[in-house]
Design an enzyme around this catalytic site. Structure first.
Site, PDB file in Angstrom:
ATOM      1  N   SER A 169     -38.424  -2.393   2.129  1.00 55.79           N
ATOM      2  CA  SER A 169     -37.876  -3.184   3.224  1.00 55.79           C
ATOM      3  C   SER A 169     -38.734  -4.412   3.492  1.00 55.79           C
ATOM      4  CB  SER A 169     -37.875  -2.351   4.508  1.00 55.79           C
ATOM      5  OG  SER A 169     -37.173  -1.174   4.329  1.00 55.79           O
ATOM      6  N   HIS A 224     -32.832  -4.508  -2.499  1.00 55.32           N
ATOM      7  CA  HIS A 224     -32.908  -3.918  -1.156  1.00 55.32           C
ATOM      8  C   HIS A 224     -31.515  -3.580  -0.632  1.00 55.32           C
ATOM      9  CE1 HIS A 224     -34.102  -4.528   3.343  1.00 55.32           C
ATOM     10  NE2 HIS A 224     -34.102  -3.256   3.011  1.00 55.32           N
ATOM     11  N   GLU A 233     -30.030  -7.270  -0.678  1.00 58.45           N
ATOM     12  CA  GLU A 233     -30.961  -8.405  -0.742  1.00 58.45           C
ATOM     13  C   GLU A 233     -31.662  -8.324  -2.094  1.00 58.45           C
ATOM     14  OE1 GLU A 233     -33.705  -7.973   2.613  1.00 58.45           O
ATOM     15  OE2 GLU A 233     -33.445 -10.077   3.119  1.00 58.45           O
ATOM     16  N   ASN A 253     -35.271  -7.762   7.427  1.00 56.19           N
ATOM     17  CA  ASN A 253     -36.189  -7.115   8.374  1.00 56.19           C
ATOM     18  C   ASN A 253     -37.063  -8.082   9.145  1.00 56.19           C
ATOM     19  OD1 ASN A 253     -35.692  -4.221   8.380  1.00 56.19           O
ATOM     20  ND2 ASN A 253     -35.929  -4.487   6.173  1.00 56.19           N
TER      21      ASN A 253
HETATM   22  N1  NAD Z   1     -34.461   3.977   6.116  1.00 54.13           N
HETATM   23  C1  NAD Z   1     -33.809   2.839   6.005  1.00 54.13           C
HETATM   24  O1  NAD Z   1     -32.896   2.541   6.778  1.00 54.13           O
HETATM   25  C2  NAD Z   1     -34.175   1.871   4.908  1.00 54.13           C
HETATM   26  C3  NAD Z   1     -33.310   0.782   4.638  1.00 54.13           C
HETATM   27  C4  NAD Z   1     -33.602  -0.059   3.564  1.00 54.13           C
HETATM   28  C5  NAD Z   1     -34.739   0.146   2.810  1.00 54.13           C
HETATM   29  N2  NAD Z   1     -35.590   1.198   3.104  1.00 54.13           N
HETATM   30  C6  NAD Z   1     -36.767   1.391   2.249  1.00 54.13           C
HETATM   31  O2  NAD Z   1     -36.471   2.406   1.314  1.00 54.13           O
HETATM   32  C7  NAD Z   1     -37.673   3.123   0.968  1.00 54.13           C
HETATM   33  C8  NAD Z   1     -37.482   4.597   1.260  1.00 54.13           C
HETATM   34  O3  NAD Z   1     -37.197   4.739   2.626  1.00 54.13           O
HETATM   35  P1  NAD Z   1     -36.491   6.048   3.210  1.00 54.13           P
HETATM   36  O4  NAD Z   1     -36.038   5.717   4.581  1.00 54.13           O
HETATM   37  O5  NAD Z   1     -35.543   6.594   2.212  1.00 54.13           O
HETATM   38  O6  NAD Z   1     -37.775   7.017   3.312  1.00 54.13           O
HETATM   39  P2  NAD Z   1     -37.826   8.621   3.446  1.00 54.13           P
HETATM   40  O7  NAD Z   1     -39.068   8.924   4.178  1.00 54.13           O
HETATM   41  O8  NAD Z   1     -36.522   9.144   3.960  1.00 54.13           O
HETATM   42  O9  NAD Z   1     -37.942   9.099   1.903  1.00 54.13           O
HETATM   43  C9  NAD Z   1     -39.019   8.785   1.080  1.00 54.13           C
HETATM   44  C10 NAD Z   1     -39.049   9.800  -0.049  1.00 54.13           C
HETATM   45  O10 NAD Z   1     -40.049   9.407  -1.001  1.00 54.13           O
HETATM   46  C11 NAD Z   1     -40.639  10.583  -1.518  1.00 54.13           C
HETATM   47  N3  NAD Z   1     -41.923  10.243  -2.154  1.00 54.13           N
HETATM   48  C12 NAD Z   1     -43.077   9.859  -1.553  1.00 54.13           C
HETATM   49  N4  NAD Z   1     -44.020   9.609  -2.491  1.00 54.13           N
HETATM   50  C13 NAD Z   1     -43.435   9.833  -3.709  1.00 54.13           C
HETATM   51  C14 NAD Z   1     -43.887   9.743  -5.048  1.00 54.13           C
HETATM   52  N5  NAD Z   1     -45.129   9.367  -5.319  1.00 54.13           N
HETATM   53  N6  NAD Z   1     -43.019  10.037  -6.055  1.00 54.13           N
HETATM   54  C15 NAD Z   1     -41.746  10.423  -5.778  1.00 54.13           C
HETATM   55  N7  NAD Z   1     -41.259  10.532  -4.508  1.00 54.13           N
HETATM   56  C16 NAD Z   1     -42.094  10.237  -3.489  1.00 54.13           C
HETATM   57  C17 NAD Z   1     -40.757  11.503  -0.312  1.00 54.13           C
HETATM   58  O11 NAD Z   1     -40.887  12.864  -0.707  1.00 54.13           O
HETATM   59  C18 NAD Z   1     -39.426  11.226   0.408  1.00 54.13           C
HETATM   60  O12 NAD Z   1     -38.419  12.132   0.007  1.00 54.13           O
HETATM   61  C19 NAD Z   1     -38.795   2.484   1.781  1.00 54.13           C
HETATM   62  O13 NAD Z   1     -39.424   1.512   1.000  1.00 54.13           O
HETATM   63  C20 NAD Z   1     -38.040   1.833   2.939  1.00 54.13           C
HETATM   64  O14 NAD Z   1     -38.724   0.741   3.489  1.00 54.13           O
HETATM   65  C21 NAD Z   1     -35.325   2.069   4.128  1.00 54.13           C
END
Ligand code: NAD
Length: 282
Positions: free
Chosen positions: A118, A139, A151, A189
Site C-alpha cells: 500500500s 496495488h 494502481e 493511500n
Molecule cells: N488490507 C487492505 O485493505 C489492503 C489494501 C491494499 C493493499 N494492501 C497491502 O497488501 C499487503 C497484505 O495486506 P493484508 O491486509 O492482506 O494483510 P494480512 O495481515 O491480512 O495478511 C498478511 C499475510 O502475510 C502472511 N505472511 C507474513 N510474512 C510472510 C512470509 N514471509 N511469507 C509468506 N507469507 C507471509 C501472513 O501469515 C498473513 O497471512 C500489505 O502490503 C498491505 O499494505 C492491503
C-alpha cells in the site's frame, strides 16, 4: 503469463488469488501460516459461491476457478516456474525485502516480481533483487474481486516493458489500471490515510462519536462506507503501518498516526480480522 504465485494469504492475498483463478490463470497461493492458508481457501470458496448466488458466475466457473488454485506453505513450490509473483504479505519493509531477495533467487529469469504494498517503496524492494527492471507495484483494492482500480507503480528502474505487461494484465482481469510514480503511499493511500487518521483524531478528541463521524462522511460526502468502518475493513495494523511509511518518507508530522490508533493496534483490536476495531463483528 499463465503461472501466477500469490505470496501471503491474508485479506488481500485471497482476493488476488480469487481474481486470477476466475480469469483462468494457474495460481499458487503461499503463506507461512497454514491456518491463514486454509482460511483463505475457505474464504475464496465462500466468495465464489456468493457470486454464483448473485448470478455473476455459474457453478462450473466456480469449480474451474477453485481447481485453478493450489495452496502451500513451501516458498519454493510454484515459484520455480512462475511467470509473475505477486507479494501480498504483511506491510513491513524488512519482511518484504527479505522475501524479494529469496524470490529473486528462486524464480525464472523472465519472471516479474510485483508487490501489492500500500505504501512501501517499490524502488527499495527492487534493490533487494538483481532484476530491478522487472519489479513493479501492482496495488489492488479491497475487496479485490469487486474493486476496479489497480494502481501500477513504477519504481526507479521499472522498465517500460514490465509496466506495459502489468497494465495489460490488469485490463485482462477486467480492472482499470492507473500508472503512478513511486513516492510514499503512491496516490491512493497518500490521500485516503490522512482522511482516516483525521477521523480517528476527531474520535480521540471527542468531537463526535464513531457512528456520527461515519454518518457525516457517508451522507455528507456520498462515501459508501464511513472512514472508521473503512479502517476496520482495511485492518488497523495496515493503516498504522501505511501512516508510518508516510510519516517517515516525507518527514512531516501531519502523517503521524493518532495515539488512539497506535493504542488499538497494541491491544490487537485490528478491525474485522480480529472481530473488533472501532466496531465489533460476529
Ligand atoms: N488490507 C487492505 O485493505 C489492503 C489494501 C491494499 C493493499 N494492501 C497491502 O497488501 C499487503 C497484505 O495486506 P493484508 O491486509 O492482506 O494483510 P494480512 O495481515 O491480512 O495478511 C498478511 C499475510 O502475510 C502472511 N505472511 C507474513 N510474512 C510472510 C512470509 N514471509 N511469507 C509468506 N507469507 C507471509 C501472513 O501469515 C498473513 O497471512 C500489505 O502490503 C498491505 O499494505 C492491503
Amino acid at each position: 503469463m499463465k503461472q501466477i504465485v500469490v505470496l501471503g494469504a491474508g485479506t488481500m492475498g485471497n482476493g488476488i488469488a480469487h481474481t486470477f483463478a476466475l480469469h483462468k490463470f494457474n495460481v499458487t497461493l503461499i503463506d507461512t501460516d497454514s491456518a491463514r492458508l486454509e482460511n483463505a481457501v475457505n474464504t475464496i470458496e465462500r466468495n465464489l459461491e456468493r457470486q454464483v448466488k448473485k448470478g455473476t458466475i455459474d457453478q462450473s466457473e466456480k469449480e474451474e476457478a477453485l481447481s485453478n488454485i493450489t495452496s502451500t506453505s513451501v516458498l519454493s513450490e510454484g515459484i520455480t516456474n512462475a511467470d509473475l509473483i505477486i507479494e501480498a504479505v504483511t506491510e513491513d519493509l524488512e519482511i518484504k525485502s527479505d522475501l524479494f531477495r529469496k524470490i529473486d533467487e528462486l524464480c525464472p529469469t523472465h519472471a516479474i516480481i510485483a508487490s501489492n504494498t500500500s505504501s512501501i517503496s517499490i524502488t527499495a524492494l527492487a534493490s533487494a533483487t538483481k532484476r530491478p527492471a522487472q519489479v513493479v507495484g501492482m496495488h489492488f483494492m479491497n475487496p479485490v474481486p469487486i474493486m476496479k482500480l489497480v494502481e501500477v507503480i513504477r519504481g526507479y528502474e521499472t522498465s517500460d516493458d514490465t509496466a506495459t505487461k502489468i497494465m495489460n494484465l490488469a485490463t485482462e482481469l477486467d480492472k482499470v489500471p492507473v500508472e503512478v510514480n513511486d513516492y510514499p503511499g503512491f496516490i491512493a493511500n497518500r490521500i485516503l490515510m490522512p482522511m482516516i487518521n483525521e477521523s480517528i483524531f476527531a474520535l480521540y478528541e471527542g468531537v463526535a462519536g464513531r457512528e456520527e463521524i461515519d454518518q457525516v462522511m457517508k451522507l455528507g460526502m456520498a462515501h459508501p462506507m464511513g472512514p472508521l468502518q473503512l479502517a476496520d475493513f482495511i485492518g488497523l495494523d495496515v493503516c498504522s503501518a501505511i501512516l508510518t511509511v508516510l510519516y517517515d518518507g516525507f518527514g512531516n508530522p501531519k502523517y503521524a498516526p493518532c495515539p488512539l490508533l497506535t493504542k488499538m493496534v497494541t491491544a490487537r483490536k485490528l478491525g474485522i480480522k480480529t472481530k473488533e476495531g472501532f466496531y465489533k463483528y460476529d
